[in-house]
Motif scaffolding. Sequence first.
Motif, PDB file in Angstrom:
ATOM      1  N   LEU A   2       0.836  -1.202   0.000  1.00 26.90           N
ATOM      2  CA  LEU A   2       0.000   0.000   0.000  1.00 26.90           C
ATOM      3  C   LEU A   2       0.874   1.256   0.000  1.00 26.90           C
ATOM      4  O   LEU A   2       0.622   2.203  -0.756  1.00 26.90           O
ATOM      5  CB  LEU A   2      -0.913  -0.017   1.230  1.00 26.90           C
ATOM      6  CG  LEU A   2      -1.891   1.141   1.383  1.00 26.90           C
ATOM      7  CD1 LEU A   2      -2.914   1.116   0.255  1.00 26.90           C
ATOM      8  CD2 LEU A   2      -2.588   1.073   2.719  1.00 26.90           C
ATOM      9  N   LEU A   3       1.922   1.252   0.792  1.00 28.11           N
ATOM     10  CA  LEU A   3       2.848   2.378   0.847  1.00 28.11           C
ATOM     11  C   LEU A   3       3.553   2.556  -0.487  1.00 28.11           C
ATOM     12  O   LEU A   3       3.718   3.683  -0.982  1.00 28.11           O
ATOM     13  CB  LEU A   3       3.866   2.161   1.971  1.00 28.11           C
ATOM     14  CG  LEU A   3       4.906   3.248   2.162  1.00 28.11           C
ATOM     15  CD1 LEU A   3       4.248   4.526   2.637  1.00 28.11           C
ATOM     16  CD2 LEU A   3       5.983   2.795   3.103  1.00 28.11           C
ATOM     17  N   SER A   4       3.941   1.471  -1.102  1.00 31.68           N
ATOM     18  CA  SER A   4       4.635   1.526  -2.385  1.00 31.68           C
ATOM     19  C   SER A   4       3.744   2.135  -3.466  1.00 31.68           C
ATOM     20  O   SER A   4       4.213   2.929  -4.284  1.00 31.68           O
ATOM     21  CB  SER A   4       5.079   0.118  -2.789  1.00 31.68           C
ATOM     22  OG  SER A   4       5.636   0.137  -4.081  1.00 31.68           O
ATOM     23  N   ASN A   5       2.465   1.755  -3.487  1.00 30.78           N
ATOM     24  CA  ASN A   5       1.539   2.320  -4.475  1.00 30.78           C
ATOM     25  C   ASN A   5       1.437   3.837  -4.334  1.00 30.78           C
ATOM     26  O   ASN A   5       1.445   4.572  -5.321  1.00 30.78           O
ATOM     27  CB  ASN A   5       0.159   1.686  -4.344  1.00 30.78           C
ATOM     28  CG  ASN A   5       0.124   0.271  -4.873  1.00 30.78           C
ATOM     29  OD1 ASN A   5       0.962  -0.115  -5.682  1.00 30.78           O
ATOM     30  ND2 ASN A   5      -0.838  -0.499  -4.409  1.00 30.78           N
ATOM     31  N   HIS A   6       1.355   4.301  -3.102  1.00 26.80           N
ATOM     32  CA  HIS A   6       1.234   5.748  -2.881  1.00 26.80           C
ATOM     33  C   HIS A   6       2.537   6.475  -3.211  1.00 26.80           C
ATOM     34  O   HIS A   6       2.502   7.591  -3.732  1.00 26.80           O
ATOM     35  CB  HIS A   6       0.808   6.044  -1.435  1.00 26.80           C
ATOM     36  CG  HIS A   6      -0.627   5.691  -1.170  1.00 26.80           C
ATOM     37  ND1 HIS A   6      -1.665   6.307  -1.778  1.00 26.80           N
ATOM     38  CD2 HIS A   6      -1.170   4.740  -0.367  1.00 26.80           C
ATOM     39  CE1 HIS A   6      -2.804   5.799  -1.361  1.00 26.80           C
ATOM     40  NE2 HIS A   6      -2.524   4.821  -0.494  1.00 26.80           N
ATOM     41  N   VAL A   7       3.662   5.856  -2.951  1.00 28.13           N
ATOM     42  CA  VAL A   7       4.946   6.475  -3.284  1.00 28.13           C
ATOM     43  C   VAL A   7       5.109   6.531  -4.792  1.00 28.13           C
ATOM     44  O   VAL A   7       5.603   7.522  -5.344  1.00 28.13           O
ATOM     45  CB  VAL A   7       6.110   5.712  -2.611  1.00 28.13           C
ATOM     46  CG1 VAL A   7       7.452   6.164  -3.159  1.00 28.13           C
ATOM     47  CG2 VAL A   7       6.065   5.919  -1.102  1.00 28.13           C
ATOM     48  N   ASN A   8       4.681   5.487  -5.501  1.00 27.64           N
ATOM     49  CA  ASN A   8       4.783   5.478  -6.954  1.00 27.64           C
ATOM     50  C   ASN A   8       3.941   6.583  -7.580  1.00 27.64           C
ATOM     51  O   ASN A   8       4.343   7.196  -8.567  1.00 27.64           O
ATOM     52  CB  ASN A   8       4.377   4.116  -7.519  1.00 27.64           C
ATOM     53  CG  ASN A   8       5.415   3.052  -7.221  1.00 27.64           C
ATOM     54  OD1 ASN A   8       6.571   3.366  -6.956  1.00 27.64           O
ATOM     55  ND2 ASN A   8       5.002   1.791  -7.262  1.00 27.64           N
ATOM     56  N   VAL A   9       2.779   6.849  -7.018  1.00 30.93           N
ATOM     57  CA  VAL A   9       1.953   7.948  -7.519  1.00 30.93           C
ATOM     58  C   VAL A   9       2.700   9.260  -7.332  1.00 30.93           C
ATOM     59  O   VAL A   9       2.715  10.116  -8.219  1.00 30.93           O
ATOM     60  CB  VAL A   9       0.588   7.970  -6.792  1.00 30.93           C
ATOM     61  CG1 VAL A   9      -0.161   9.249  -7.104  1.00 30.93           C
ATOM     62  CG2 VAL A   9      -0.246   6.755  -7.175  1.00 30.93           C
ATOM     63  N   GLY A  10       3.365   9.436  -6.212  1.00 31.66           N
ATOM     64  CA  GLY A  10       4.138  10.652  -5.967  1.00 31.66           C
ATOM     65  C   GLY A  10       5.318  10.765  -6.913  1.00 31.66           C
ATOM     66  O   GLY A  10       5.658  11.868  -7.365  1.00 31.66           O
TER      67      GLY A  10
ATOM     68  N   GLU B 128       5.474   9.606  -9.990  1.00 35.24           N
ATOM     69  CA  GLU B 128       4.952   9.991 -11.307  1.00 35.24           C
ATOM     70  C   GLU B 128       4.825  11.502 -11.410  1.00 35.24           C
ATOM     71  O   GLU B 128       5.099  12.090 -12.451  1.00 35.24           O
ATOM     72  CB  GLU B 128       3.610   9.313 -11.556  1.00 35.24           C
ATOM     73  CG  GLU B 128       3.707   7.819 -11.801  1.00 35.24           C
ATOM     74  CD  GLU B 128       2.346   7.157 -11.910  1.00 35.24           C
ATOM     75  OE1 GLU B 128       1.325   7.873 -11.898  1.00 35.24           O
ATOM     76  OE2 GLU B 128       2.303   5.919 -12.005  1.00 35.24           O
ATOM     77  N   SER B 129       4.411  12.134 -10.311  1.00 35.14           N
ATOM     78  CA  SER B 129       4.302  13.595 -10.317  1.00 35.14           C
ATOM     79  C   SER B 129       5.676  14.231 -10.481  1.00 35.14           C
ATOM     80  O   SER B 129       5.823  15.260 -11.150  1.00 35.14           O
ATOM     81  CB  SER B 129       3.670  14.076  -9.006  1.00 35.14           C
ATOM     82  OG  SER B 129       2.393  13.519  -8.843  1.00 35.14           O
TER      83      SER B 129
END
Length: 149
Positions: free
Chosen positions: A121-129, A131-132
């Motif tokens: 779950l943490l990895s998914n949110h970090v990956n979204v960041g 991409e920005s």
Amino acid sequence: MEFNKIEILLEKYFEGVTSIAEENELRNYFSSLDVAQHLEKYKPMFSYFLQAKGQMLNQEIPLQSRKRYVAWLSIAASVVVLLGIWIYVFYNHDNGNEKQDLGTYNDPEVALAATQKALALLSNHVNVGIESVYYIKEYQDSKELIFKQ
């Protein structure tokens, strides 16, 4: 002529714009015996004012002390504060048993699965960041091409 003057003074008196001298003139006129017939109705009012002026109050008025009032007020305030503290403690009391569940696991395999789930779950949110951040890098590269720094 004097009746007209008295009538004008009466009008001014009831409007509240007479001077002290004019009020004294009215009192003197109504305390005399030759008052006009149509002005007789005002005579008791001015005679009462003369009578009330002579009266003096000789009775002593007892004053209550404020110390008792302040003492009772401070006691009441203390009770209210203590009641507020008691209500706060009563409704916000934490049971020791409720707060001891810290997310610990006795079985290591269950703990590993929960940790992997949390890290995914943490990895998914970090990956979204991240991409920005790529978008910002593209913007920076475009800006350097345009302005040629």
